[in-house]
Design an enzyme around this catalytic site. Structure first.
Site, PDB file in Angstrom:
ATOM      1  N   LYS B 137       0.809  -1.209   0.000  1.00 34.32           N
ATOM      2  CA  LYS B 137       0.000   0.000   0.000  1.00 34.32           C
ATOM      3  C   LYS B 137       0.845   1.263   0.000  1.00 34.32           C
ATOM      4  O   LYS B 137       0.448   2.285  -0.558  1.00 34.32           O
ATOM      5  CB  LYS B 137      -0.954   0.010   1.203  1.00 34.32           C
ATOM      6  CG  LYS B 137      -1.860  -1.205   1.304  1.00 34.32           C
ATOM      7  CD  LYS B 137      -2.547  -1.534  -0.013  1.00 34.32           C
ATOM      8  CE  LYS B 137      -3.050  -2.975  -0.023  1.00 34.32           C
ATOM      9  NZ  LYS B 137      -3.454  -3.450  -1.358  1.00 34.32           N
ATOM     10  N   GLU B 220      -3.476   7.350   6.891  1.00 30.58           N
ATOM     11  CA  GLU B 220      -3.974   8.299   5.915  1.00 30.58           C
ATOM     12  C   GLU B 220      -5.226   8.996   6.433  1.00 30.58           C
ATOM     13  O   GLU B 220      -5.890   8.514   7.344  1.00 30.58           O
ATOM     14  CB  GLU B 220      -4.261   7.623   4.573  1.00 30.58           C
ATOM     15  CG  GLU B 220      -5.438   6.674   4.605  1.00 30.58           C
ATOM     16  CD  GLU B 220      -5.609   5.917   3.301  1.00 30.58           C
ATOM     17  OE1 GLU B 220      -4.634   5.787   2.537  1.00 30.58           O
ATOM     18  OE2 GLU B 220      -6.718   5.450   3.056  1.00 30.58           O
ATOM     19  N   ARG B 312      -5.822  -8.977  -8.483  1.00 27.98           N
ATOM     20  CA  ARG B 312      -6.454 -10.299  -8.507  1.00 27.98           C
ATOM     21  C   ARG B 312      -7.916 -10.121  -8.879  1.00 27.98           C
ATOM     22  O   ARG B 312      -8.382  -9.000  -9.055  1.00 27.98           O
ATOM     23  CB  ARG B 312      -6.379 -10.887  -7.106  1.00 27.98           C
ATOM     24  CG  ARG B 312      -6.984  -9.925  -6.079  1.00 27.98           C
ATOM     25  CD  ARG B 312      -7.194 -10.532  -4.727  1.00 27.98           C
ATOM     26  NE  ARG B 312      -7.468  -9.521  -3.719  1.00 27.98           N
ATOM     27  CZ  ARG B 312      -8.671  -9.031  -3.437  1.00 27.98           C
ATOM     28  NH1 ARG B 312      -9.727  -9.446  -4.114  1.00 27.98           N
ATOM     29  NH2 ARG B 312      -8.819  -8.114  -2.514  1.00 27.98           N
TER      30      ARG B 312
END
Lengths: 163, 512
Positions: B137, B220, B312
């Protein structure tokens, strides 16, 4: 003793009463004319002239139903077993939900203080710390690290406070 | 299409066939509903299938549906599915050409992709390098930022707790602490004020270590009332990349998606085009290969920010399949074989609306705590526009070993409302007895006026908690429930039969 069923923590008595050619049940003190058709789902329940489509299944002492698009789970209460209730209270830490033991912070025989972290469990992709509610001595640890358990399982048993 | 009249197209097809290799046998490194879904496509394409299963799943339907089934073992059932060596061994022993990882488990594990390549096996997905870049990430956010794509404010580096807290205060609370190597909504904690930070940091790091083998966390800005909008992309090895539309996945609880739909309701055509094109541009910038999903958060003014990219197939891919008519697993296999995409962006047509529900073994009236149990009775929904992707059979045991999701119920309709109504009807037909599910809760969600208006955001469930409560059972219904319970209880009916005084009452033949 009259059969009892528990739903949402409340118990109700249901017993059969002879009445003419059809079955009458006394439910929670009131009598109702009842029939339940067939052995295969969906079944038709008719009670006091009103019909409901119902799906049913029974396993051990649990009854599962779908009625009016809601699912219900009832416990059939065995009055004799209920009388000999377990003394639980503050001597045991019960699993609030199914999960797996991530780590144990204590061993059997340890003395612990209220507020002390006993073990960490994981369920629903979140970890939770299980904290001692009182001072005491650990008698039994129910599960090893990486073992899974069901809701209601005894995770920790303290030695009796009186001992 | 007149093949003979279009020599360039024919030439392209021949060239394409020349460079492609054929996948004849696939090992599915997964279980449950996604294994069954992948098996459906493999069967349709006449590709042989191998599945791996843990003993705890031994009567699961996906095992009998595969051509070959191999047992795997580990410290825990999940651990078995994370054992790269064991899976590679089984793949080689069974002369498998390619592995489909499904979602979760090793699907976004670069080491797994590498191990397969080293063993001469094909991993159906992007390269290990891409997985590592986009799966991390922190690295993916840096990458996206460098390329000028929109990003929510965050602490750029993962750091120790004190540094992270200082940075969080810089961004401004509330913040989200997330696992750097994470995904799937795991290992995320919202922090509203500084004093909550240390506890949340400790839990998030521990979960990060446990789920992803990497304790790094970052933080964040938490956008209030955001919409979670994601875009399905598909790319081939010739550098072609298309999008298959966006999905709205805002209705969530504990960061887990509950309802997903496409197209996103109340989204302007301009923003739809912009977000889908941005997703394709991000994928192209990363030289992406195969199927993936770019996730964004969007505020009330339709400003969107990159969240993460999932390298995916996603759980909610069926809604995209139902509006495009494209089989994503088939496309994944074709790309893995080296074929070029059989369509351009202009060829892709979107039709109608699709909504998916995740039916889970959990108790919505008890804070959605997962439950365990055994499926005592099962009836599946059928009907126009309905698709059921299920792990279940009558008798299936649901334990705490795996995810509590039991099945996905998907409805397609010409309009959002038609899909919604079909889905409600499907919920009525889908009967699972033997354990508590979120089925009735989902029904109330679908009927909620705010859902009907399409006013969905990630706080929907907590915000509307009161109006989503189950109705109380009225007296007449309670009586009916008790009557049905008693008459379904084998002990009760045996008692009825044994009590001579009642024989006449239930009409038994006396000489029976």
């Amino acid at each position: 003793m009259k059969p009892k069923y528990r739903i949402n923590d409340l118990e109700y008595e249901v017993s059969p009463v002879r009445n003419g050619g059809a079955l009458t049940l006394e439910i929670d003190g009131r009598q109702h004319l009842v029939s339940l058709s067939g052995n295969e789902n969906p079944r038709l329940l008719t009670i006091d002239g009103k019909s409901y489509e119902v799906f049913t299944a029974a396993a051990e002492d649990q009854i599962y139903l779908r009625l009016n698009n809601h699912d219900y789970q009832l416990s059939a209460i065995d009055p004799i077993a209920a009388a000999a209730s377990d003394k639980k209270g503050t001597d045991t830490m019960i699993a609030p939900m199914p999960g797996v033991v991530v780590s144990l912070a204590i061993s059997a025989g340890d003395e612990v203080k209220a507020g002390q972290i006993l073990l960490t469990i994981e369920s629903m992709k979140l970890q939770t710390a299980i904290i001692a509610e009182r001072d005491g001595v650990i008698a039994v640890i129910g599960f090893k690290e990486t073992e899974t358990f069901d809701k209601g399982a005894v995770l920790i048993r303290f030695e009796d406070q009186d001992s | 299409m007149n093949r003979l009249g279009d020599p360039t197209k024919l030439e392209a097809e021949l060239k394409d066939m020349d460079q492609a290799s054929v996948i004849r046998r696939v090992l599915i490194a997964n279980r449950g509903e996604i294994a069954r879904r992948i098996l459906r496509t493999l069967k349709r394409l006449n590709i042989e299938s191998v599945v791996v299963y843990h003993a705890i799943d031994k009567s699961a339907p996906f095992i009998a549906e595969a051509d070959i089934a191999c047992e795997i073992s580990g410290d825990t059932p999940t651990g078995a599915y994370l054992d790269i060596e064991q899976i590679v061994e089984i793949a080689l022993a069974n002369k498998v050409d390619a592995i489909h990882p499904g979602y979760g488990f090793l699907a976004e594990n670069g080491d797994f992709a590498d191990a397969l390549t080293r063993a001469g096996l094909c991993f159906i997905g992007p390269s290990a390098a891409t997985i590592r870049l986009l799966g991390d990430k922190v690295a993916s956010r840096e990458f996206v930022e460098e390329h000028g794509f929109p990003l929510a404010p965050s602490v750029p580096d993962q750091a120790d707790e004190t540094t992270l807290l200082a940075a969080a205060e810089g961004i401004g609370f509330p913040v989200l602490i997330k696992a750097a190597a994470g995904g799937g909504g795991k290992g995320m904690h919202i922090v509203h004020e500084a004093k909550e930070f240390p506890g949340a940091f400790a839990l998030a790091s521990s979960e990060a270590q446990r789920f992803f083998g990497d304790e790094r966390v970052y933080c964040e800005k938490y956008v209030a009332q955001p919409r979670h909008i994601e875009v399905q992309v598909l790319a081939d090895s010739a550098g072609n990349c298309v999008h298959l539309g966006e999905r709205e996945c805002s209705v969530q609880r504990r960061f887990q998606k509950v309802i997903e739909e496409t197209p996103a309701p109340n989204l302007s055509a301009v923003t739809r085009e912009k977000i889908c094109t941005t997703a394709v541009d991000i994928a192209k910038a990363a030289n992406y290969l195969n199927a993936g999903t770019v996730e964004f958060i969007m505020d009330a003014d339709e400003n969107f920010y990159f969240l993460e990219m999932n390298t995916r197939l996603q759980v909610e891919h069926p809604v995209t399949e139902m509006t495009t008519g494209i089989d994503l697993v088939e496309q994944q296999i074709r790309v893995a074989e080296g074929h070029s995409l059989p369509f351009t962006q202009a060829d892709i047509e979107f039709s109608g609306h699709a909504i998916e529900l995740r039916i889970c073994a959990e108790d919505p009236d008890n804070d959605f705590f997962p439950v365990t149990g055994r499926v005592a009775y099962l009836a599946e929904a059928r009907g126009e526009g309905i698709r059921v992707d299920s792990a279940l059979a009558a008798g299936s045991e649901i334990s705490a070993a795996f995810d509590p999701m039991l099945l996905k119920l998907i409805a397609h309709g010409e309009s959002r409302n038609s899909a919604r109504e079909r889905l409600i009807k499907a919920l009525e037909e889908q009967v699972i007895l033997g354990l508590t599910t979120n089925s009735a809760f989902l029904r109330r969600l679908l009927a909620h006026p705010q859902f009907i208006s399409g006013n969905t955001h990630t706080h929907f469930i907590p915000d509307h908690a009161e109006s989503l409560q189950p109705p109380s059972i009225d007296a007449a219904e309670l009586t009916a429930i008790l009557a049905a319970a008693a008459l379904s209880d084998p002990k009760f009916t045996v008692m009825l039969q044994r009590t001579p005084a009642l024989h006449g009452a239930i009409g038994h033949w006396r000489n029976k």
